[in-house]
Design an enzyme around this catalytic site. Structure first.
Site, mmCIF file in Angstrom:
data_model
loop_
_atom_site.group_PDB
_atom_site.id
_atom_site.type_symbol
_atom_site.label_atom_id
_atom_site.label_comp_id
_atom_site.label_asym_id
_atom_site.label_seq_id
_atom_site.Cartn_x
_atom_site.Cartn_y
_atom_site.Cartn_z
ATOM 1 N N LYS A 1 0.871 -1.178 0.000
ATOM 2 C CA LYS A 1 0.000 0.000 0.000
ATOM 3 C C LYS A 1 0.909 1.229 0.000
ATOM 4 O O LYS A 1 2.039 1.166 0.482
ATOM 5 C CB LYS A 1 -0.880 0.006 1.256
ATOM 6 C CG LYS A 1 -2.100 0.882 1.152
ATOM 7 C CD LYS A 1 -3.262 0.187 0.471
ATOM 8 C CE LYS A 1 -4.404 1.135 0.220
ATOM 9 N NZ LYS A 1 -5.589 0.446 -0.309
ATOM 10 N N ASP B 1 -6.880 4.370 -4.723
ATOM 11 C CA ASP B 1 -7.575 4.242 -3.437
ATOM 12 C C ASP B 1 -8.185 5.627 -3.196
ATOM 13 O O ASP B 1 -8.386 6.383 -4.157
ATOM 14 C CB ASP B 1 -6.589 3.825 -2.321
ATOM 15 C CG ASP B 1 -7.290 3.437 -1.013
ATOM 16 O OD1 ASP B 1 -7.882 2.358 -0.958
ATOM 17 O OD2 ASP B 1 -7.268 4.229 -0.049
#
Ligand code: NDP
Length: 453
Positions: free
Chosen positions: A126, A166
């Site tokens: 991430k 995201d």
């Protein structure tokens, strides 16, 4: 809680101070997998958990950029490469002022198990930056993305690490990031997913997370002899995930009645029908407006401004049989869970990552509400990202029907793995624990096979 869990989490806490979201995510997984460790001492001997809570690599870098008036700004960029046991690191980039190393470590940790649950060859990672795209011009966003990629490009690649979008990173940002990667490396490769469909993106990638969350909820209901058709549903958020969850709910004959953003929520008791949704998509995804405008445009809908100091979110007091938290972490607490239960809620599927607090999850599960944890319910996005990688490798594009069919099969498979793991460990319909166990075992076995790395 057992002494093992207490002492393990205390050690992680002392090594990672001031990272509450990361500790929360670790605690939840460790609690669930403790019985598995007892059954398989090899996992403990090989220090699988100790290795998983330590990312393989963390990259942190300066991102300088210039605004339209010529002023220089400096943000902080990150990439957390958590685990490559099952494949190249895979996970989104988040651009939001609340981004910290701790938040990204929590998201990367969750991503390891989510990606494992898909059964696709992808590891977990991430990244992102504490940059707020809100209120910035396209030129400013482009300059930021180019500066961000100027450093990130050294650490990613189609066989190494493949980021996606995201919060705050949608089609526009992926385009700018990809364009700059291509220029720096002189390579047109599948280094990012969520690309435009005309230049390497997959059909259904944008819709996949929202569609998948609804599919997971439908599977949970069906397994208990119920159906999603006809259910009134509350949805939070009004970004990529929330809007496509609403789209899929309409398609399956359910009635979505709420949407929200960071300023407040709208309630439309008549239902956010297809035409109203088209308008909301234009408002949020194209014009980047506020959800408040929905209640001005459609009579019958009401707007409720957010009260930051309140101890609960009134969106979750709207009576509904299904709930889809699709905005951000820790947006649904114990009081909200109680309100959902009192309103007759049967199923909650997390479209966002860790939107329910541990207290809320505990209460929902104990009360018999069917609960789909984010690492299972929102895995549709990363699953189609992996399908995008497969199409890029083959230099082919699959049809909408083909991708959609694969997505549904993957979501059904994820549900089955959660349900089977829960059942095998005598946990009934506790899909949260089932997801942690099934996700963990696959990664742990791969780590055993690959030696002490
Ligand atoms: P978007 O940026 O498209 O939308 C986020 C939405 O959540 C917006 O409506 C935003 O409101 C709202 N929001 C964000 N932060 C807050 C906050 N602190 N308080 C209240 N509302 C907030 O993001 P996505 O839809 O892509 O992501 C939503 C969630 O789903 C995240 O948790 C993400 O990690 C998760 N997720 C996303 C995937 C994807 O494929 N995109 C895949 C798997 C999980 P505003 O407009 O005011 O900013």
């Amino acid at each position: 809680m057992s002494t093992f869990v207490e002492s393990f989490v205390a050690e992680v806490e002392s090594r990672n101070p001031a990272q509450p979201e990361f500790i929360q995510a670790v605690r939840e997984v460790v609690e669930s997998v403790e019985p598995v460790l007892e059954k398989r001492p090899a996992y403990r001997e090989a220090k699988i958990l100790e290795r998983l809570v330590e990312p393989e690599r963390v990259i942190m870098f300066r991102v300088p950029w210039t605004d339209d008036s010529g002023e220089i700004h400096v943000n902080r960029g990150y990439r957390v490469q958590a685990s490559s046991a099952l494949g190249p690191y895979k996970g989104g980039l988040r651009f939001h002022p609340t981004v910290t190393l701790g938040v990204l470590k929590f998201l990367a940790f969750e991503q390891i198990f989510k990606n494992s649950l898909t059964n696709l060859p992808i590891g977990g990672g991430k990244g992102g930056a504490d940059f707020d795209p809100k209120g910035k011009s396209d030129q400013e966003v482009m300059r930021f993305c180019q500066s961000f990629m100027t450093e990130l490009h050294r650490h990613i690649g189609p066989d190494t690490d493949v980021p996606a979008g995201d919060i705050g990173v949608g089609a526009r940002e992926i385009g700018y990031l990809f364009g700059h990667y291509k220029r720096l490396r002189n390579e047109f490769t599948g280094v990012l997913t969520g690309k435009g469909v005309d230049w390497g993106g997959s059909l259904i990638r944008t819709e996949a997370t929202g569609y998948g969350a609804v599919c997971f909820a439908a599977e949970m209901l069906e397994a208990s002899g119920d159906t999603i058709a006809g259910k009134t549903c509350v949805v939070s958020g009004s970004g990529n995930v929330a809007l496509h969850a609403v789209e899929e709910l309409n398609r399956l004959g359910a009635k979505p009645v709420t949407l929200s953003d960071s300023s407040g929520f709208i309630h439309d008791p008549g239902g956010i029908t297809e035409d109203k949704l088209a308008w909301a998509k234009d408002l949020k995804l194209k014009k980047r407006g506020r959800i408040e405008e929905y209640a001005v445009r459609f009579s019958g809908a009401t707007y409720h401004a957010a009260d930051r100091g309140a101890d609960h979110n009134p969106l979750w007091s709207v009576e509904a049989q299904c709930a889809f938290p699709c905005a951000t972490q820790n947006e649904l607490n114990e009081i909200d869970a109680q309100n959902l239960i009192e309103g007759g809620c049967r199923a909650v599927a997390e479209g966002a990552n860790m939107p329910c607090t541990p207290g809320a999850v505990h209460l929902l599960v104990e009360s018999g509400v069917l609960f789909g944890p984010g690492k299972a319910a929102n895995a549709g996005g990363v699953a189609v990202s992996a399908l995008e990688m497969a199409q890029n490798s083959q230099r082919l594009s699959w049809t909408r029907e083909e991708v959609e069919e694969r997505l549904r099969a993957i979501m059904r498979g994820i549900f089955r793995r959660c349900a089977d793991a829960a059942e095998a460990h005598g946990l009934g319909r506790n899909y949260a624990a089932g997801a942690n166990i099934a996700g963990f075992v696959k990664v742990a076995d791969a780590m055993l096979d690959q030696g002490h790395v």
